[in-house]
Scaffold this active site. Structure first.
Site, PDB file in Angstrom:
ATOM      1  N   HIS A 294       0.827  -1.204   0.000  1.00 38.76           N
ATOM      2  CA  HIS A 294       0.000   0.000   0.000  1.00 38.76           C
ATOM      3  C   HIS A 294       0.866   1.262   0.000  1.00 38.76           C
ATOM      4  O   HIS A 294       0.508   2.269  -0.619  1.00 38.76           O
ATOM      5  CB  HIS A 294      -0.905   0.028   1.226  1.00 38.76           C
TER       6      HIS A 294
ATOM      7  N   HIS B  85      -7.652  -7.697  -0.763  1.00 41.69           N
ATOM      8  CA  HIS B  85      -6.394  -6.992  -1.053  1.00 41.69           C
ATOM      9  C   HIS B  85      -5.845  -7.368  -2.429  1.00 41.69           C
ATOM     10  O   HIS B  85      -5.631  -8.542  -2.720  1.00 41.69           O
ATOM     11  CB  HIS B  85      -5.365  -7.344   0.030  1.00 41.69           C
TER      12      HIS B  85
END
Length: 202
Positions: A116, A184
């Protein structure tokens, strides 16, 4: 915003988001360092790939709901510090009922360096365009348990099918799945594969 980073809603008309780490509604129980506004950011390349995913989803009657995109390194450091603290049981039942807080790292739910922070990853789900309701996935965002794994057992046929639907949408749009978290996804071709940014989302 740093060059080549954007708020994803500016690039994706109709996108929904709920930046959990900017709120009190996350596994730490409070807003996380580096999240100063409730918006989701990422690289322009991430936005372009999500636009493909959004179009694919819409053809099937779904919209995208984003929970997280770019994550400052200071937020990752905040997670690591929180995981090292004594248990207070405030969020354990909801987010990690079957593991200890300090096992989040060893079991792969929290990392010292996150994709991220490179701006090329996103946490998301899909919702029904006709009702706005979230599609059943057999578990919530950030539920740190084997039930969140792509290979999880005990899901209903519908839940398994929905996870596969999201995975197909994302992988067809240039993303790679993460085995431990159904929500994710990381760009297969990241613009900054070796850089971990730390500017605030503001």
């Amino acid at each position: 915003m740093k060059q080549n980073f954007i708020f994803l809603d500016e690039m994706l008309p109709g996108i929904r988001w709920d930046a959990k780490y900017a709120t009190w509604d996350n596994f730490t129980g409070k807003p996380v360092d580096g999240y100063e506004v409730n918006r989701v950011a990422g690289t322009k390349e991430l936005g372009a790939a999500l636009r493909k995913a959004q179009k694919l989803a819409m053809k099937q009657g779904y919209g995208l709901l984003l929970w997280d995109g770019y994550r400052p390194q200071r937020a990752v450091d905040c997670f690591l510090h929180w995981a090292s603290l004594p248990e207070n049981n405030l969020t354990k039942k909801r987010y990690y009922p079957n593991i200890k807080r300090n096992e989040m790292v060893t079991k792969g739910y929290v990392a010292s360096q996150s994709s991220h922070s490179r701006g090329g990853a996103v946490d998301l789900t899909i919702f029904y365009l006709d009702t706005g309701m979230l599609v059943p996935m057999g578990g919530d965002f950030d539920f740190m348990d084997e039930r969140s794994h792509h290979t999880a057992s005990g899901l209903t046929e519908e839940e398994s099918r929905n996870r596969e639907c999201l995975r197909h949408i994302m992988e067809s749009s240039g993303f790679e799945a993460y085995c431990n978290e159904w929500w994710h996804y990381v760009l297969a071709d990241e613009p900054y594969p070796d850089t971990y940014f730390d500017f605030c989302i503001a």
